[in-house]
Motif scaffolding. Structure first.
Motif, PDB file in Angstrom:
ATOM      1  N   LYS A 190     -11.386 -23.426 -14.410  1.00  0.00           N
ATOM      2  CA  LYS A 190     -10.114 -23.138 -15.072  1.00  0.00           C
ATOM      3  C   LYS A 190      -9.454 -24.439 -15.491  1.00  0.00           C
ATOM      4  CE  LYS A 190      -6.328 -20.004 -14.729  1.00  0.00           C
ATOM      5  NZ  LYS A 190      -6.058 -18.708 -14.240  1.00  0.00           N
ATOM      6  N   ASN A 191      -8.914 -24.456 -16.692  1.00  0.00           N
ATOM      7  CA  ASN A 191      -8.089 -25.560 -17.167  1.00  0.00           C
ATOM      8  C   ASN A 191      -6.652 -25.076 -17.136  1.00  0.00           C
ATOM      9  OD1 ASN A 191     -10.169 -27.419 -17.748  1.00  0.00           O
ATOM     10  ND2 ASN A 191     -10.637 -26.318 -19.616  1.00  0.00           N
ATOM     11  N   LEU A 192      -5.845 -25.685 -16.272  1.00  0.00           N
ATOM     12  CA  LEU A 192      -4.463 -25.251 -16.085  1.00  0.00           C
ATOM     13  C   LEU A 192      -3.503 -26.146 -16.867  1.00  0.00           C
ATOM     14  CD1 LEU A 192      -4.456 -24.667 -12.231  1.00  0.00           C
ATOM     15  CD2 LEU A 192      -4.405 -22.924 -14.005  1.00  0.00           C
ATOM     16  N   PRO A 193      -2.841 -25.599 -17.906  1.00  0.00           N
ATOM     17  CA  PRO A 193      -1.834 -26.390 -18.609  1.00  0.00           C
ATOM     18  C   PRO A 193      -0.523 -26.371 -17.830  1.00  0.00           C
ATOM     19  CG  PRO A 193      -2.089 -24.251 -19.666  1.00  0.00           C
ATOM     20  CD  PRO A 193      -3.074 -24.302 -18.523  1.00  0.00           C
ATOM     21  N   VAL A 194       0.071 -27.547 -17.656  1.00  0.00           N
ATOM     22  CA  VAL A 194       1.328 -27.664 -16.905  1.00  0.00           C
ATOM     23  C   VAL A 194       2.244 -28.626 -17.661  1.00  0.00           C
ATOM     24  CG1 VAL A 194       2.408 -28.335 -14.725  1.00  0.00           C
ATOM     25  CG2 VAL A 194       0.124 -27.306 -14.709  1.00  0.00           C
ATOM     26  N   THR A 195       3.455 -28.157 -17.958  1.00  0.00           N
ATOM     27  CA  THR A 195       4.456 -29.026 -18.563  1.00  0.00           C
ATOM     28  C   THR A 195       5.323 -29.607 -17.457  1.00  0.00           C
ATOM     29  OG1 THR A 195       4.492 -27.734 -20.605  1.00  0.00           O
ATOM     30  CG2 THR A 195       6.374 -29.180 -20.199  1.00  0.00           C
ATOM     31  N   THR A 222      11.401 -32.362 -20.991  1.00  0.00           N
ATOM     32  CA  THR A 222      10.094 -32.965 -21.158  1.00  0.00           C
ATOM     33  C   THR A 222      10.262 -34.455 -21.450  1.00  0.00           C
ATOM     34  OG1 THR A 222      10.031 -32.443 -23.510  1.00  0.00           O
ATOM     35  CG2 THR A 222       9.036 -30.831 -22.002  1.00  0.00           C
ATOM     36  N   PHE A 223       9.192 -35.191 -21.321  1.00  0.00           N
ATOM     37  CA  PHE A 223       9.214 -36.636 -21.524  1.00  0.00           C
ATOM     38  C   PHE A 223       7.846 -37.063 -22.025  1.00  0.00           C
ATOM     39  CE2 PHE A 223       7.816 -35.646 -17.311  1.00  0.00           C
ATOM     40  CZ  PHE A 223       6.789 -36.543 -17.036  1.00  0.00           C
ATOM     41  N   THR A 224       7.716 -38.300 -22.416  1.00  0.00           N
ATOM     42  CA  THR A 224       6.445 -38.824 -22.898  1.00  0.00           C
ATOM     43  C   THR A 224       5.689 -39.484 -21.750  1.00  0.00           C
ATOM     44  OG1 THR A 224       7.321 -39.194 -25.114  1.00  0.00           O
ATOM     45  CG2 THR A 224       5.348 -40.430 -24.517  1.00  0.00           C
ATOM     46  N   ILE A 225       4.446 -39.077 -21.583  1.00  0.00           N
ATOM     47  CA  ILE A 225       3.552 -39.724 -20.624  1.00  0.00           C
ATOM     48  C   ILE A 225       2.735 -40.741 -21.410  1.00  0.00           C
ATOM     49  CG2 ILE A 225       1.638 -39.422 -19.013  1.00  0.00           C
ATOM     50  CD1 ILE A 225       2.576 -36.511 -18.622  1.00  0.00           C
ATOM     51  N   ASP A 226       2.753 -41.977 -20.964  1.00  0.00           N
ATOM     52  CA  ASP A 226       1.992 -43.037 -21.612  1.00  0.00           C
ATOM     53  C   ASP A 226       0.515 -42.655 -21.631  1.00  0.00           C
ATOM     54  OD1 ASP A 226       0.390 -45.492 -21.905  1.00  0.00           O
ATOM     55  OD2 ASP A 226       2.273 -46.572 -21.587  1.00  0.00           O
ATOM     56  N   PRO A 227      -0.169 -42.776 -22.784  1.00  0.00           N
ATOM     57  CA  PRO A 227      -1.594 -42.436 -22.832  1.00  0.00           C
ATOM     58  C   PRO A 227      -2.450 -43.241 -21.854  1.00  0.00           C
ATOM     59  CG  PRO A 227      -0.727 -42.741 -25.053  1.00  0.00           C
ATOM     60  CD  PRO A 227       0.351 -43.157 -24.092  1.00  0.00           C
ATOM     61  N   ALA A 228      -1.957 -44.379 -21.397  1.00  0.00           N
ATOM     62  CA  ALA A 228      -2.691 -45.199 -20.433  1.00  0.00           C
ATOM     63  C   ALA A 228      -2.361 -44.835 -18.980  1.00  0.00           C
ATOM     64  CB  ALA A 228      -2.394 -46.679 -20.674  1.00  0.00           C
ATOM     65  N   ALA A 229      -1.494 -43.859 -18.791  1.00  0.00           N
ATOM     66  CA  ALA A 229      -1.132 -43.433 -17.433  1.00  0.00           C
ATOM     67  C   ALA A 229      -2.344 -42.810 -16.743  1.00  0.00           C
ATOM     68  CB  ALA A 229       0.014 -42.431 -17.480  1.00  0.00           C
ATOM     69  N   SER A 241      -8.516 -29.069  -2.190  1.00  0.00           N
ATOM     70  CA  SER A 241      -9.545 -29.322  -3.200  1.00  0.00           C
ATOM     71  C   SER A 241      -9.744 -30.813  -3.343  1.00  0.00           C
ATOM     72  CB  SER A 241      -9.138 -28.725  -4.556  1.00  0.00           C
ATOM     73  OG  SER A 241      -8.160 -29.532  -5.192  1.00  0.00           O
ATOM     74  N   SER A 242     -10.808 -31.162  -4.019  1.00  0.00           N
ATOM     75  CA  SER A 242     -10.986 -32.567  -4.376  1.00  0.00           C
ATOM     76  C   SER A 242      -9.946 -32.926  -5.442  1.00  0.00           C
ATOM     77  CB  SER A 242     -12.398 -32.801  -4.898  1.00  0.00           C
ATOM     78  OG  SER A 242     -12.671 -31.952  -5.995  1.00  0.00           O
ATOM     79  N   THR A 243      -9.689 -34.206  -5.586  1.00  0.00           N
ATOM     80  CA  THR A 243      -8.756 -34.678  -6.602  1.00  0.00           C
ATOM     81  C   THR A 243      -9.466 -34.730  -7.947  1.00  0.00           C
ATOM     82  OG1 THR A 243      -7.554 -35.984  -4.981  1.00  0.00           O
ATOM     83  CG2 THR A 243      -7.276 -36.619  -7.285  1.00  0.00           C
ATOM     84  N   VAL A 244      -8.788 -34.260  -8.992  1.00  0.00           N
ATOM     85  CA  VAL A 244      -9.329 -34.313 -10.349  1.00  0.00           C
ATOM     86  C   VAL A 244      -8.430 -35.202 -11.200  1.00  0.00           C
ATOM     87  CG1 VAL A 244     -10.411 -32.040 -10.184  1.00  0.00           C
ATOM     88  CG2 VAL A 244      -8.095 -32.228 -11.103  1.00  0.00           C
ATOM     89  N   THR A 245      -9.007 -35.776 -12.234  1.00  0.00           N
ATOM     90  CA  THR A 245      -8.261 -36.631 -13.152  1.00  0.00           C
ATOM     91  C   THR A 245      -8.032 -35.880 -14.454  1.00  0.00           C
ATOM     92  OG1 THR A 245      -9.222 -38.610 -12.166  1.00  0.00           O
ATOM     93  CG2 THR A 245      -8.263 -38.845 -14.352  1.00  0.00           C
ATOM     94  N   CYS A 246      -6.805 -35.935 -14.943  1.00  0.00           N
ATOM     95  CA  CYS A 246      -6.442 -35.281 -16.199  1.00  0.00           C
ATOM     96  C   CYS A 246      -6.608 -36.270 -17.349  1.00  0.00           C
ATOM     97  CB  CYS A 246      -4.996 -34.788 -16.144  1.00  0.00           C
ATOM     98  SG  CYS A 246      -4.679 -33.670 -14.765  1.00  0.00           S
ATOM     99  N   LEU A 302       2.880 -32.410 -21.379  1.00  0.00           N
ATOM    100  CA  LEU A 302       1.986 -31.287 -21.098  1.00  0.00           C
ATOM    101  C   LEU A 302       0.628 -31.846 -20.703  1.00  0.00           C
ATOM    102  CD1 LEU A 302       1.123 -28.294 -21.093  1.00  0.00           C
ATOM    103  CD2 LEU A 302       0.722 -28.511 -23.553  1.00  0.00           C
ATOM    104  N   VAL A 303       0.242 -31.615 -19.450  1.00  0.00           N
ATOM    105  CA  VAL A 303      -1.068 -32.043 -18.962  1.00  0.00           C
ATOM    106  C   VAL A 303      -1.936 -30.814 -18.749  1.00  0.00           C
ATOM    107  CG1 VAL A 303      -0.138 -34.118 -17.875  1.00  0.00           C
ATOM    108  CG2 VAL A 303      -0.391 -32.043 -16.523  1.00  0.00           C
ATOM    109  N   VAL A 304      -3.237 -31.017 -18.819  1.00  0.00           N
ATOM    110  CA  VAL A 304      -4.192 -29.947 -18.546  1.00  0.00           C
ATOM    111  C   VAL A 304      -5.008 -30.382 -17.333  1.00  0.00           C
ATOM    112  CG1 VAL A 304      -6.171 -28.655 -19.393  1.00  0.00           C
ATOM    113  CG2 VAL A 304      -4.278 -29.186 -20.951  1.00  0.00           C
ATOM    114  N   VAL A 305      -4.919 -29.590 -16.274  1.00  0.00           N
ATOM    115  CA  VAL A 305      -5.614 -29.897 -15.019  1.00  0.00           C
ATOM    116  C   VAL A 305      -6.969 -29.188 -15.037  1.00  0.00           C
ATOM    117  CG1 VAL A 305      -5.530 -29.732 -12.509  1.00  0.00           C
ATOM    118  CG2 VAL A 305      -3.411 -30.129 -13.810  1.00  0.00           C
TER     119      VAL A 305
END
Length: 111
Positions: A11-16, A23-30, A46-51, A64-67
């Motif tokens: 599953k890909n979970l979208p989370v704002t 909302t705010f801007t997440i730096d693309p290098a974050a 669970s294990s840790t995943v990277t978005c 908006l990130v997708v986990v």
């Protein structure tokens, strides 16, 4: 908004994410990481995943990130019931910030 995970399903979970209700801007290098944890925050389930900011549906300019939770990750969760999705964002040169989203794990049976 609560999420639902069926064990063994990918599953890909979208989370704002929001700061002070906006909302705010997440730096693309974050670095954005996530894991499923117990409601009392005492156990990682669970294990840790990277978005990835390039993931389908992600919009880091609007926080908006997708986990990405693979079938292997959800299949290894051995708790059924209420859980939290812990999401941590570390901006370049900054300290980590963490959000929690409520959810539920249910047992999958069809294979």
């Amino acid at each position: 908004m609560p999420f639902l995970i069926v064990t063994g399903d990918g599953k890909n979970l979208p989370v704002t994410l929001k700061k002070n209700g906006a909302t705010f801007t997440i730096d693309p290098a974050a670095v954005v990481k996530a894991a499923v944890v117990s409601v009392d925050h005492t156990e990682s389930l669970s294990s840790t995943v990277t978005c990835d900011n390039a993931a389908t549906g992600a919009d880091w300019a609007n926080s908006l990130v997708v986990v990405p939770l693979s079938a292997a990750v959800t299949g290894a969760i051995d708790v059924i019931g209420d859980v939290l999705l812990e999401i941590q964002v570390t901006e370049p040169g900054g300290d980590p910030e963490t959000w929690f989203v409520t959810g539920e794990i249910v047992q999958g049976h069809v294979s």
